[in-house]
Each structure stands twice: as structure tokens, then as C-alpha cells.
Design an enzyme around this catalytic site. Structure first.
Site, PDB file in Angstrom:
ATOM      1  N   ARG A  99       4.533   1.680  -3.269  1.00  0.00           N
ATOM      2  CA  ARG A  99       4.462   0.868  -4.493  1.00  0.00           C
ATOM      3  C   ARG A  99       5.569   1.344  -5.436  1.00  0.00           C
ATOM      4  NH1 ARG A  99       1.934   0.960  -9.613  1.00  0.00           N
ATOM      5  NH2 ARG A  99       1.033  -1.047 -10.259  1.00  0.00           N
TER       6      ARG A  99
ATOM      7  N   LYS B  36       6.883   8.304 -11.999  1.00  0.00           N
ATOM      8  CA  LYS B  36       5.749   9.050 -12.527  1.00  0.00           C
ATOM      9  C   LYS B  36       6.192  10.315 -13.266  1.00  0.00           C
ATOM     10  CE  LYS B  36       2.461   6.266 -11.202  1.00  0.00           C
ATOM     11  NZ  LYS B  36       1.474   6.533 -10.165  1.00  0.00           N
TER      12      LYS B  36
END
Length: 278
Positions: free
Chosen positions: A257, A223
Site C-alpha cells: 500500500r 510513515k
């Protein structure tokens, strides 16, 4: 191939959550524009090869997505386009033998995927965008991942209060439509509708969300917030991703995840083994 998701869906979460380290959900984006791997697995043979690799690397779930939901610059696609991408891939991925979650905000797409072997609904709008999603999940008796999201990041808000209020709304929808709480997983949505600083705040204070009494999923993999700490392209953020995921596991996350499955599995299992020596 029609399949009764009720027969396998209700048993998925207990099996995943019964171990001393978090389960790992491998990310499989069959899209041309995902932020970290756009286009790499768009062809069915490439997607299947990547799914096989993730299973071999220790993935407990394959999260299959046919529409990019990246916060910046993603292009909405129709349900027809999502299904066109999914149809050549889903059955072969299901046949690998690990649970498949379908990453879609469209109830029509999720319904088709559940009919064809997927066992988990992963809704990045937490039952609050498509009015058909909650009734579908309730009728099929399958696990659902409720993710926090916002249309735009707002640096002025208390992000933990916002996440908690969003989850409360989603859980009210779930209760009113008959979704059992033992089929719900909460995902605070790292990188979605949040500034990088807010994403890090959520990770640092993740344990506060245990007040809901439900399993937590965290997906910090590659991210953008990582790059604000150490400037890097998405495929050069493995170290930062693992650091964030270890913090998340310490804060109570039971599902992680990740794109880099082998490295994530190793890190989580070693951390759990070390804690076991205390």
C-alpha cells in the site's frame, strides 16, 4: 447504482496474487487531515485526477478513505460525513476499471461502498471495533483486509506476539461469522499502535506472520518511523518508503500500500526481475 459485490469480489484476490511481484494498492485519501496529503484530494475533481494518475502509474487497487486514521491527531468523523465525502467520488473511481477497496472502520460506510462498486473492505481495526463488520463481509463474500491496531503504543510489549494474538482473535471472529479464509488479507499495521522501533521490528520479522497461511499486505509508505532514521517530512520519505517495501516484499508481502505508485511499482518489478536472474 446497486451492485452485487459477490459477482466480482470473490475473484479479486486470486487475480492480484498470481504475479511474481507484489500488487500495489494506491492510497487515495479524500480527507482534510491525513498525515501525508491532507486536503490535497478532498475535492472530487482532485480525487479523480489522482486516481487516474495512480492507475496510469500501475496501481492494481485504489484504496479510498474518507476518514483519517492516522495514529496521532486525527479527528473521528461520523458515518454521514464519510458518506458525504465518498458519494461524489466513488462511482467515478470505480469506473476507472481497477478494484476499489474502501478504507473504513464503519460497517455502514463499507456496506454503502460495496453497494456502489467497491470490492474490498479494509478495516484498520481488524473486525474487532465495529460488531457489524464481520457479518457484513461474510454476507457480501468480499475480500477483507484485517489490520493490527492498538489504542496506544507500548514499548514494553513483544510486538510480534501482540500482532499474532490480535490476528488470532480476528480470525476467530471471521470463522464464527462465516468469512472464508481465502478472502482474508492480513496487515500488520505499520505505524499503528507501535513505536517506530516496533514498526521496524515487524518489517524485519514479517516472514514470521506467514505462519497464518494468508496473504500479507504492508503499508509503510511515508510513515513516521522513516523520519526517526533520516529526519524528513512525509512527502520527502519516498526513498525510505521504497526501502521498507522492498524489505516487506522479501519477507513475503503480496500487496504493498503506497502513496507514490509509479516509484513503488518500478522498484518492486525491478527487484523481482533481479531475483529472477539468480
Amino acid at each position: 447504482m446497486q451492485r452485487d459485490a459477490h459477482s466480482g469480489g470473490t475473484a479479486v484476490l486470486p487475480a492480484l496474487l498470481s504475479r511474481p511481484y507484489p500488487a500495489v494498492m494506491g492510497v487515495l485519501n479524500i480527507t482534510p487531515d491525513s498525515f501525508s496529503d491532507g486536503g490535497r484530494f478532498a475535492a472530487p475533481e482532485q480525487a479523480l485526477a489522482q486516481a487516474r494518475k495512480m492507475v496510469a502509474d500501475g496501481a492494481d487497487i485504489i484504496d479510498l478513505g474518507a476518514e483519517s486514521t492516522r495514529p496521532y491527531g486525527s479527528q473521528p468523523v461520523s458515518a454521514e460525513d464519510e458518506l458525504r465525502r465518498l458519494k461524489p467520488v466513488l462511482a467515478d473511481v470505480v469506473a476507472l476499471g481497477v478494484p476499489v477497496s474502501i478504507d473504513s472502520m464503519k460497517s455502514d460506510v463499507v456496506a454503502w461502498a460495496l453497494d456502489h462498486g467497491a470490492l474490498i473492505a479494509n478495516d484498520v481495526w481488524g473486525l474487532q471495533r465495529d460488531a457489524g463488520m464481520a457479518p457484513l463481509v461474510a454476507a457480501r463474500h468480499v475480500p477483507v483486509i484485517i489490520m493490527h491496531n492498538r489504542d496506544n503504543a507500548d514499548p514494553s510489549i513483544d510486538i510480534m506476539k501482540d500482532v499474532s494474538a490480535f490476528f488470532a482473535r480476528s480470525l476467530d471472529i471471521a470463522a464464527k461469522t462465516g468469512i472464508s479464509t481465502d478472502q482474508i488479507v492480513l496487515d500488520p499495521g505499520i505505524g499503528f499502535g507501535k513505536t517506530p522501533q516496533q514498526s521496524m521490528m515487524v518489517l524485519a520479522r514479517l516472514a514470521e506472520l506467514s505462519a497464518f497461511g494468508l496473504p500479507l499486505l504492508v503499508g509503510a509508505s511515508r510513515k513516521r518511523f522513516i523520519s526517526t532514521v533520516t529526519p524528513s517530512e512525509p512527502d520527502r520519505r519516498i526513498g525510505g518508503s521504497i526501502a521498507a517495501h522492498l524489505i516487506a516484499a522479501q519477507g513475503g508481502a503480496q500487496i504493498i500500500r503506497a502513496h507514490d505508485v509509479a516509484e513503488t511499482v518500478q522498484a518492486l518489478r525491478v527487484a523481482a526481475a533481479i531475483r529472477g536472474q539468480q
